[in-house]
Design a protein around this motif. Sequence first.
Motif, PDB file in Angstrom:
ATOM      1  N   PHE A   1       0.819  -1.207   0.000  1.00 48.40           N
ATOM      2  CA  PHE A   1       0.000   0.000   0.000  1.00 48.40           C
ATOM      3  C   PHE A   1       0.854   1.258   0.000  1.00 48.40           C
ATOM      4  CE2 PHE A   1      -2.069   3.382   2.493  1.00 48.40           C
ATOM      5  CZ  PHE A   1      -3.182   3.615   1.699  1.00 48.40           C
ATOM      6  N   TYR A   2       2.001   1.193   0.671  1.00 48.83           N
ATOM      7  CA  TYR A   2       2.824   2.383   0.867  1.00 48.83           C
ATOM      8  C   TYR A   2       3.314   2.950  -0.462  1.00 48.83           C
ATOM      9  CZ  TYR A   2       6.558   5.350   2.733  1.00 48.83           C
ATOM     10  OH  TYR A   2       7.370   6.406   3.036  1.00 48.83           O
ATOM     11  N   PHE A   3       3.998   2.141  -1.259  1.00 46.84           N
ATOM     12  CA  PHE A   3       4.518   2.635  -2.528  1.00 46.84           C
ATOM     13  C   PHE A   3       3.392   2.929  -3.516  1.00 46.84           C
ATOM     14  CE2 PHE A   3       8.616   0.639  -1.257  1.00 46.84           C
ATOM     15  CZ  PHE A   3       9.415   1.756  -1.424  1.00 46.84           C
ATOM     16  N   ALA A   4       2.350   2.102  -3.493  1.00 47.70           N
ATOM     17  CA  ALA A   4       1.241   2.325  -4.424  1.00 47.70           C
ATOM     18  C   ALA A   4       0.568   3.668  -4.172  1.00 47.70           C
ATOM     19  CB  ALA A   4       0.228   1.192  -4.296  1.00 47.70           C
ATOM     20  N   LEU A   5       0.445   4.054  -2.919  1.00 52.20           N
ATOM     21  CA  LEU A   5      -0.213   5.314  -2.585  1.00 52.20           C
ATOM     22  C   LEU A   5       0.530   6.504  -3.160  1.00 52.20           C
ATOM     23  CD1 LEU A   5      -2.455   6.760  -0.960  1.00 52.20           C
ATOM     24  CD2 LEU A   5      -0.896   6.762   1.001  1.00 52.20           C
ATOM     25  N   PHE A   6       1.871   6.448  -3.170  1.00 46.97           N
ATOM     26  CA  PHE A   6       2.664   7.581  -3.625  1.00 46.97           C
ATOM     27  C   PHE A   6       3.016   7.517  -5.112  1.00 46.97           C
ATOM     28  CE2 PHE A   6       3.578   7.550   0.948  1.00 46.97           C
ATOM     29  CZ  PHE A   6       3.404   8.886   1.258  1.00 46.97           C
ATOM     30  N   LEU A   7       3.072   6.323  -5.671  1.00 41.79           N
ATOM     31  CA  LEU A   7       3.614   6.170  -7.024  1.00 41.79           C
ATOM     32  C   LEU A   7       2.560   5.940  -8.093  1.00 41.79           C
ATOM     33  CD1 LEU A   7       6.779   3.983  -6.279  1.00 41.79           C
ATOM     34  CD2 LEU A   7       6.576   6.470  -6.377  1.00 41.79           C
ATOM     35  N   LEU A   8       1.321   5.649  -7.709  1.00 44.37           N
ATOM     36  CA  LEU A   8       0.259   5.445  -8.694  1.00 44.37           C
ATOM     37  C   LEU A   8      -0.725   6.614  -8.609  1.00 44.37           C
ATOM     38  CD1 LEU A   8      -0.456   1.617  -8.312  1.00 44.37           C
ATOM     39  CD2 LEU A   8       0.830   2.758 -10.128  1.00 44.37           C
ATOM     40  N   ARG A   9      -0.885   7.321  -9.693  1.00 40.70           N
ATOM     41  CA  ARG A   9      -1.735   8.512  -9.697  1.00 40.70           C
ATOM     42  C   ARG A   9      -3.073   8.273 -10.387  1.00 40.70           C
ATOM     43  NH1 ARG A   9       2.625  13.248 -11.380  1.00 40.70           N
ATOM     44  NH2 ARG A   9       3.921  13.135  -9.494  1.00 40.70           N
ATOM     45  N   ASP A  10      -3.074   7.486 -11.448  1.00 44.90           N
ATOM     46  CA  ASP A  10      -4.294   7.253 -12.213  1.00 44.90           C
ATOM     47  C   ASP A  10      -5.180   6.262 -11.469  1.00 44.90           C
ATOM     48  OD1 ASP A  10      -6.260   6.933 -14.036  1.00 44.90           O
ATOM     49  OD2 ASP A  10      -4.978   6.253 -15.686  1.00 44.90           O
ATOM     50  N   ALA A  11      -6.433   6.632 -11.236  1.00 45.96           N
ATOM     51  CA  ALA A  11      -7.354   5.744 -10.526  1.00 45.96           C
ATOM     52  C   ALA A  11      -7.568   4.440 -11.273  1.00 45.96           C
ATOM     53  CB  ALA A  11      -8.688   6.453 -10.307  1.00 45.96           C
ATOM     54  N   GLY A  12      -7.402   4.458 -12.603  1.00 44.18           N
ATOM     55  CA  GLY A  12      -7.566   3.240 -13.387  1.00 44.18           C
ATOM     56  C   GLY A  12      -6.443   2.256 -13.203  1.00 44.18           C
ATOM     57  N   GLU A  13      -5.333   2.657 -12.531  1.00 49.26           N
ATOM     58  CA  GLU A  13      -4.202   1.770 -12.290  1.00 49.26           C
ATOM     59  C   GLU A  13      -4.102   1.341 -10.832  1.00 49.26           C
ATOM     60  OE1 GLU A  13      -0.775   3.844 -13.671  1.00 49.26           O
ATOM     61  OE2 GLU A  13      -1.184   3.435 -15.795  1.00 49.26           O
ATOM     62  N   ASN A  14      -5.108   1.677 -10.020  1.00 54.22           N
ATOM     63  CA  ASN A  14      -5.072   1.335  -8.601  1.00 54.22           C
ATOM     64  C   ASN A  14      -5.086  -0.178  -8.399  1.00 54.22           C
ATOM     65  OD1 ASN A  14      -5.032   4.000  -7.858  1.00 54.22           O
ATOM     66  ND2 ASN A  14      -7.185   4.109  -7.302  1.00 54.22           N
ATOM     67  N   THR A  15      -4.243  -0.638  -7.491  1.00 55.67           N
ATOM     68  CA  THR A  15      -4.238  -2.045  -7.114  1.00 55.67           C
ATOM     69  C   THR A  15      -5.294  -2.284  -6.031  1.00 55.67           C
ATOM     70  OG1 THR A  15      -2.468  -1.598  -5.525  1.00 55.67           O
ATOM     71  CG2 THR A  15      -1.812  -2.345  -7.713  1.00 55.67           C
ATOM     72  N   LEU A  16      -5.467  -3.539  -5.625  1.00 55.52           N
ATOM     73  CA  LEU A  16      -6.512  -3.867  -4.659  1.00 55.52           C
ATOM     74  C   LEU A  16      -6.375  -3.125  -3.329  1.00 55.52           C
ATOM     75  CD1 LEU A  16      -7.114  -7.674  -5.241  1.00 55.52           C
ATOM     76  CD2 LEU A  16      -8.740  -5.812  -5.572  1.00 55.52           C
ATOM     77  N   PRO A  17      -5.176  -2.998  -2.740  1.00 54.45           N
ATOM     78  CA  PRO A  17      -5.101  -2.223  -1.489  1.00 54.45           C
ATOM     79  C   PRO A  17      -5.569  -0.783  -1.645  1.00 54.45           C
ATOM     80  CG  PRO A  17      -3.132  -3.560  -1.728  1.00 54.45           C
ATOM     81  CD  PRO A  17      -3.886  -3.669  -3.016  1.00 54.45           C
ATOM     82  N   LEU A  18      -5.284  -0.163  -2.793  1.00 59.38           N
ATOM     83  CA  LEU A  18      -5.737   1.212  -3.005  1.00 59.38           C
ATOM     84  C   LEU A  18      -7.239   1.283  -3.225  1.00 59.38           C
ATOM     85  CD1 LEU A  18      -3.049   2.990  -5.215  1.00 59.38           C
ATOM     86  CD2 LEU A  18      -3.555   3.324  -2.806  1.00 59.38           C
ATOM     87  N   THR A  19      -7.795   0.319  -3.967  1.00 55.69           N
ATOM     88  CA  THR A  19      -9.244   0.326  -4.147  1.00 55.69           C
ATOM     89  C   THR A  19      -9.959   0.089  -2.816  1.00 55.69           C
ATOM     90  OG1 THR A  19      -9.256  -2.040  -4.695  1.00 55.69           O
ATOM     91  CG2 THR A  19      -9.039  -0.487  -6.521  1.00 55.69           C
ATOM     92  N   LEU A  20      -9.380  -0.756  -1.964  1.00 54.80           N
ATOM     93  CA  LEU A  20      -9.955  -0.970  -0.632  1.00 54.80           C
ATOM     94  C   LEU A  20      -9.899   0.309   0.190  1.00 54.80           C
ATOM     95  CD1 LEU A  20     -11.014  -2.640   1.748  1.00 54.80           C
ATOM     96  CD2 LEU A  20      -8.663  -3.420   2.150  1.00 54.80           C
ATOM     97  N   TYR A  21      -8.780   1.006   0.148  1.00 58.55           N
ATOM     98  CA  TYR A  21      -8.617   2.255   0.902  1.00 58.55           C
ATOM     99  C   TYR A  21      -9.621   3.308   0.440  1.00 58.55           C
ATOM    100  CZ  TYR A  21      -6.454   6.684   2.306  1.00 58.55           C
ATOM    101  OH  TYR A  21      -6.225   7.936   2.810  1.00 58.55           O
ATOM    102  N   GLN A  22      -9.756   3.472  -0.860  1.00 59.74           N
ATOM    103  CA  GLN A  22     -10.679   4.478  -1.379  1.00 59.74           C
ATOM    104  C   GLN A  22     -12.131   4.085  -1.128  1.00 59.74           C
ATOM    105  OE1 GLN A  22      -9.596   4.974  -5.487  1.00 59.74           O
ATOM    106  NE2 GLN A  22      -7.719   6.095  -5.015  1.00 59.74           N
ATOM    107  N   PHE A  23     -12.431   2.801  -1.231  1.00 58.56           N
ATOM    108  CA  PHE A  23     -13.790   2.342  -0.989  1.00 58.56           C
ATOM    109  C   PHE A  23     -14.170   2.514   0.475  1.00 58.56           C
ATOM    110  CE2 PHE A  23     -16.752  -1.252  -0.131  1.00 58.56           C
ATOM    111  CZ  PHE A  23     -17.823  -0.787  -0.881  1.00 58.56           C
ATOM    112  N   ALA A  24     -13.219   2.230   1.389  1.00 67.81           N
ATOM    113  CA  ALA A  24     -13.510   2.354   2.816  1.00 67.81           C
ATOM    114  C   ALA A  24     -13.729   3.795   3.221  1.00 67.81           C
ATOM    115  CB  ALA A  24     -12.363   1.750   3.632  1.00 67.81           C
ATOM    116  N   ASN A  25     -13.121   4.728   2.511  1.00 64.08           N
ATOM    117  CA  ASN A  25     -13.250   6.142   2.864  1.00 64.08           C
ATOM    118  C   ASN A  25     -14.250   6.895   1.992  1.00 64.08           C
ATOM    119  OD1 ASN A  25     -10.919   6.884   4.936  1.00 64.08           O
ATOM    120  ND2 ASN A  25     -10.060   5.431   3.465  1.00 64.08           N
ATOM    121  N   SER A  26     -14.983   6.178   1.154  1.00 64.76           N
ATOM    122  CA  SER A  26     -15.906   6.845   0.239  1.00 64.76           C
ATOM    123  C   SER A  26     -17.258   7.164   0.874  1.00 64.76           C
ATOM    124  CB  SER A  26     -16.126   5.972  -1.003  1.00 64.76           C
ATOM    125  OG  SER A  26     -16.706   4.725  -0.646  1.00 64.76           O
TER     126      SER A  26
END
Length: 283
Positions: free
Chosen positions: A215-240
């Motif tokens: 999650f750590y590197f993905a949060l800082f290094l992936l900008r496009d929402a279409g390239e989010n991995t599962l930990p990022l989609t979980l993070y955004q979904f939990a805070n939506s």
Amino acid sequence: MSTPTVLRKGRRRGRLRYLLLTLFAVPWILVPFWMLLVNSFKTDGESGTLSLSWPHHWNAGANYSAVIHQGSYFTGLRNSLLVAVPTILAVLLLGSMAAWVYARSKSRVLRVAYYGSALSIVLPPAIIPTVYVLAKLDLNGSQLGYMLTITGTRLGIVIFLTTGFVRALPMDFEEAAELDGASKWQTYRWMILPMLTPVLATGAVMLVIGIWNDFYFALFLLRDAGENTLPLTLYQFANSSVHGMRWNLVFAHVVLTSLPLLLIYMILQRRVLSGLTEGSTTG
């Protein structure tokens, strides 16, 4: 003491160890897993209590349907696979090749390089220099830049696991291959790599866990929402949600995120155990 008596004592000790491991696993592994699973079946209000009881009103279908359709699950799954599979293969290939060189070389420079590679396992990730280097290479925010970063930060694990294993292998086969005119690549491809299969399977499971859950590197290094991995989609979904954390949906997302890991472990379980056993006897 007779052999049957020794065998009986060995079996009793083995059963005692399994019993102790089981007792240890119940509170630390089985209880959290049960809490995660059973709360993913509950309604929003009932899951907020975070209890271990069966749901009074089953809501499993609606929960998992919401995760799949609203939580971008398949998008995250696709991106996680696109990142994890080539990255793990690259780390296993490059790490095993480097381990072979480190194990067979007597150079002090390479020895220092080996210790530096192994030290990377415990060093904290340096995100600011990483972003700076990727920006200079015009890769910042891209999936390729993220994959290269993960590859570089995970090489130390495979190198550390494999170098000791290679040192324990006899050099007779390599010397015979050299006398027959085989190149270094041919020796590695047809002799070294097959012998490293058990320990590389163990390393692959460790890499899958680390890369899949990154999650750590993905949060800082992936900008496009279409390239989010599962930990990022979980993070955004939990805070939506504007109404607070909906634990039933969060737990359902975690279950679906963890499901591929469980399947991979079930498939590679025997290879992992054999790799650990061979590593302990030959290392």
